[in-house]
Enzyme design. Structure first.
Site, PDB file in Angstrom:
ATOM      1  N   HIS A 180      -6.733 -10.470  -5.855  1.00 31.47           N
ATOM      2  CA  HIS A 180      -7.373 -11.141  -6.689  1.00 31.47           C
ATOM      3  C   HIS A 180      -6.228 -12.111  -7.495  1.00 31.47           C
ATOM      4  O   HIS A 180      -7.339 -13.665  -7.518  1.00 31.47           O
ATOM      5  CB  HIS A 180      -7.200 -10.591  -7.438  1.00 31.47           C
ATOM      6  CG  HIS A 180      -8.964  -9.459  -7.332  1.00 31.47           C
ATOM      7  ND1 HIS A 180     -10.266 -10.281  -6.756  1.00 31.47           N
ATOM      8  CD2 HIS A 180      -8.519  -7.928  -7.234  1.00 31.47           C
ATOM      9  CE1 HIS A 180     -10.904  -8.483  -6.796  1.00 31.47           C
ATOM     10  NE2 HIS A 180     -10.506  -7.769  -7.334  1.00 31.47           N
ATOM     11  N   HIS A 194      -3.631  -5.667  -3.876  1.00 25.94           N
ATOM     12  CA  HIS A 194      -4.932  -5.457  -4.389  1.00 25.94           C
ATOM     13  C   HIS A 194      -5.092  -6.246  -5.264  1.00 25.94           C
ATOM     14  O   HIS A 194      -5.654  -7.140  -5.610  1.00 25.94           O
ATOM     15  CB  HIS A 194      -5.732  -4.157  -4.378  1.00 25.94           C
ATOM     16  CG  HIS A 194      -7.460  -4.121  -4.995  1.00 25.94           C
ATOM     17  ND1 HIS A 194      -8.275  -3.717  -4.571  1.00 25.94           N
ATOM     18  CD2 HIS A 194      -7.609  -4.485  -6.036  1.00 25.94           C
ATOM     19  CE1 HIS A 194      -9.741  -4.491  -4.389  1.00 25.94           C
ATOM     20  NE2 HIS A 194      -9.157  -5.080  -6.290  1.00 25.94           N
ATOM     21  N   GLU A 195      -4.651  -5.944  -7.094  1.00 23.09           N
ATOM     22  CA  GLU A 195      -4.820  -7.140  -7.692  1.00 23.09           C
ATOM     23  C   GLU A 195      -3.376  -8.408  -6.861  1.00 23.09           C
ATOM     24  O   GLU A 195      -4.544  -9.484  -7.883  1.00 23.09           O
ATOM     25  CB  GLU A 195      -4.024  -6.435  -9.299  1.00 23.09           C
ATOM     26  CG  GLU A 195      -4.427  -5.078  -9.225  1.00 23.09           C
ATOM     27  CD  GLU A 195      -6.420  -5.186  -9.500  1.00 23.09           C
ATOM     28  OE1 GLU A 195      -7.014  -6.818  -9.650  1.00 23.09           O
ATOM     29  OE2 GLU A 195      -6.584  -4.147  -9.192  1.00 23.09           O
ATOM     30  N   HIS A 208      -6.601 -15.770  -4.697  1.00 21.11           N
ATOM     31  CA  HIS A 208      -8.091 -16.291  -4.966  1.00 21.11           C
ATOM     32  C   HIS A 208      -8.199 -17.427  -6.217  1.00 21.11           C
ATOM     33  O   HIS A 208      -8.920 -18.224  -6.152  1.00 21.11           O
ATOM     34  CB  HIS A 208      -9.441 -15.268  -4.943  1.00 21.11           C
ATOM     35  CG  HIS A 208     -10.433 -15.503  -5.023  1.00 21.11           C
ATOM     36  ND1 HIS A 208     -11.847 -14.300  -4.930  1.00 21.11           N
ATOM     37  CD2 HIS A 208     -10.857 -16.614  -4.120  1.00 21.11           C
ATOM     38  CE1 HIS A 208     -12.958 -14.842  -4.036  1.00 21.11           C
ATOM     39  NE2 HIS A 208     -12.227 -16.452  -3.740  1.00 21.11           N
TER      40      HIS A 208
HETATM   41 ZN   LIG Z   1     -10.467  -5.185  -6.873  1.00 25.33          ZN
END
Ligand SMILES: [Zn+2]
Length: 671
Positions: free
Chosen positions: A465, A461-462, A468
């Protein structure tokens, strides 16, 4: 000697020179940096030149190097490696920074120049990205109240102040209620509880100075108590106290605060020219309108309620087999669902862990990014703020892309949770600047360090990010990387979690710490099945809360929020054994501040998108389909906030997201 936070960093990739920065440097550096930034703003606001895109908008986009350096370093160490001195600095900095930035939004001379550029927008011959930055800048000032004058301006200041006070009171009342209630347990009452609940109850009793164990309203104690206690009478007492937080009458009652908050929010939205607060809040989101939000939530509601109704029948039968007649009640659900989970998905966490070695999972995260986007990772030996931190230089075809820092282990000086931040964001104006991105987690140390399934998901998940931020390819910093709408920002992160579940990824990287064997297929299926367990319940309690939040803000503010809540739930046909995940008097997302007001839906909005986006890969031929990966980077990971998110999603997918993939992922489709 000059302050190392303010000087130019002559280090590899201009990473902060952590080994030469001391805590005494922060306060004087911040003062100088704020003064430098204030001077920059003054020059823009008071220029005698005619206002244009370059001397107003681009001038605002020019990073204040000193301020970015100080804040980038300070907030990194304050969150991930704090100490009493840094905590003290943070308390001093917060109001100082809030005042600095709100003075910029309230600067009338500056707003006049922004507005002058906005008024000329059609004749300025701007690129699409420039038009977007201009729109966002202007909109930010208007939404902050910069265009208001006279009485309206005064009233707006009053409302903002009062709302801040109400938000704080709401939080404090809730904390007071959660701290004051407890239920003492006898040794007999402990029967049937697992050891970890018993020891938590004993520790709580000790902390409160009681002779024996107690149940409190701390989520980590009450939730397992409701799940494991076979004593229906005790569950009922505990559940009712839990459900009544913030609504006990007396001084800590939050109901009047909720009503006043909703009134003031509506007035604030109207002063700014919006029809109601939801219209104001959703303007900046991908969803845009209350109808779009309601439409999505209702698409999910029907299947979720149907599943919950089915599950209620199964649980009622289990209860009756225990000799209890009558209806399943809210204090029964978790208990019987827990029993059912044990019977249907008995997952042994201890047997799973050796397959999830941190270092191998980091390799998996990097390998997926390599196959999808061609990124390569080389360890980087630079001094960082803690010996546990690791850094990598990220390249593509030999060209530098970013620096990635991983700070994975829990320690006392780190706040809880996991997050991604950029110590430097990607931008090309006024010169090219490559990002420095950091992932912070709280995994347990070990030799080798092993993860739970949830930990492994957090790792992916991290890193989503981080992608991105690292793949961002825009000109201006204010729209770089994760600077996107709240209901869009979790798309890259939640989407990346899907690659953890790809069988060939687990086959290669989820290998046993001692035997080296890959995770058995049967175990993987158990993990995935357990993750979807009781989704009817979870979806119903969540969607009901999101719909009440929306109803509060989409239309005239209700004078009696509790009556409005009851009305919405009755219309929905809320199952009798499930209550809202957060009822109004303790709905902190909505009332402790503005953050998630008429925005509680956004968790599900993002989940709809990530499920739908991953389905695009599966439809195209697999998790590593090259064309899809290219489209994902081109339309979502590289674009930051430079384009409207609905347009970006449509460019990637060919259409807006639909709920089918989410329903399937949550196991809510008809079987
Ligand atoms: Zn998040």
């Amino acid at each position: 000697m000059s302050n190392p936070l303010l000087s130019r960093w002559d280090t590899p990739f201009e990473i902060a020179p952590f080994n030469s920065i001391s805590d005494d440097d922060f306060a004087p550096a911040l003062e100088q940096a704020l003064a430098a930034h204030a001077a920059q703003i003054d020059t823009i606001a008071n220029s005698s030149e005619a206002p244009g895109f370059a001397n107003v908008i681009e001038a605002l986009e020019t990073p204040c190097r000193e301020l970015e350096q100080v804040l980038g370093v300070f907030f990194t160490v304050a969150g991930a490696d704090s100490n009493p001195k840094r905590e003290e600095l943070q308390r001093a900095f917060s109001p100082r920074l809030a005042a600095h930035f709100s003075a910029i939004t309230a600067n009338k001379a500056l707003y006049a120049r922004v507005k002058a550029v906005w008024d000329q927008r059609d004749v300025l011959d701007l690129t699409q990205e420039q038009q977007r930055v201009l729109m966002l800048t202007h909109r930010g000032f208007v939404r902050g109240g910069a265009a208001l004058e006279g009485e309206a301006d005064t009233r707006m200041q009053q409302i903002k102040g009062r709302l801040a006070t109400l938000g704080t009171e709401f939080t404090q009342n809730l904390l007071a209620d959660e701290r004051s209630w407890f239920m003492e347990l006898t040794e007999e009452d402990l029967e049937g509880l697992p050891e970890f609940v018993i020891s938590a109850a004993r520790a709580a009793g000790q902390e409160m100075g009681k002779d024996g164990p107690v149940v409190t309203l701390s989520r980590s104690l009450i939730t397992p108590f409701l799940q494991f206690s076979p004593r229906r009478d005790l569950r009922e007492t505990a559940f009712n106290a839990w459900a009544a937080r913030g609504a006990g009458g007396g001084e800590t009652d939050n109901r009047a605060i909720a009503a006043e908050t909703l009134q003031l929010r509506e007035e604030r939205a109207r002063l700014l020219g919006y029809k109601n607060f939801a219209a104001y809040k959703l303007e900046t989101e991908m969803a845009r309108t209350p109808d779009a939000v309601r439409g999505l939530l209702m698409d999910v509601w029907g299947p979720a309620k149907a599943r919950a109704d089915e599950d209620a029948k199964v649980l009622t039968a289990m209860m009756q087999a225990d000799g209890i007649n009558g209806d399943l009640e809210p204090w029964d659900w978790r208990y019987y669902a827990g029993k059912r989970r044990k019977a249907e998905h008995d997952l042994d966490e201890a047997a799973l862990k050796p397959y999830l070695q941190l270092d191998r999972m980091i390799e998996a995260v990097f390998a997926c990014a390599n196959r999808l986007f061609g990124l390569e990772f080389a360890p980087l030996d630079v001094p960082l703020y803690h010996p546990d931190c690791r850094a990598w230089a990220v390249t593509r075809n030999g060209a530098h892309v970013a620096v990635f820092i991983g700070d994975y282990f829990a320690r006392g000086s780190k706040r809880s949770g996991a997050w991604c931040s950029a110590m430097r964001q990607q931008a090309k104006f006024p010169q090219v600047q490559a990002p420095v991105v950091i992932n912070v987690c709280n995994f347990a140390k070990g030799d080798p360090a092993l993860l739970s399934w949830d930990d492994a998901r957090t790792l992916f998940h991290e890193f989503g990010h981080a992608l991105h931020q690292m793949l961002s390819d825009v000109t201006y910093e204010s729209i770089s990387g994760t600077s996107v709408a709240r209901d869009f920002v979790e798309l890259p992160s939640q989407l990346y979690e899907h690659w953890l579940e790809v069988p060939e990824v687990l086959q290669e990287f989820a290998t046993h710490a001692e035997t080296g064997e890959p995770m058995p297929q049967e175990m993987l299926e158990k993990v995935l099945g357990a993750a979807n367990f009781d989704m009817g319940f979870q979806t119903v309690e969540y969607v009901a809360s999101a719909l009440v939040d929306l109803a509060f803000h989409d239309g005239p503010a209700p004078s009696d929020p509790m009556a409005k809540q009851a009305e919405v739930l009755a219309e929905l046909g809320m199952p009798r054994a499930i209550i809202m995940r957060h009822a109004t008097p303790h709905f902190a997302h909505v009332f402790a501040g503005d953050g998630y007001s008429s925005g509680y839906y956004s968790y599900m909005w993002s989940e709809v998108m990530d499920a739908d986006a991953f389905a695009a890969f599966e439809e195209a031929g697999g998790a590593f389909d090259a064309e899809r990966a290219k489209a994902l980077e081109a339309h979502i990971l590289s674009t930051g906030g430079s384009v409207d998110p609905a347009e970006l999603y449509t460019a990637f997918r060919g259409r807006l997201p639909g709920v089918e993939a989410l329903l399937q992922g949550r196991g809510l489709t008809a079987q």
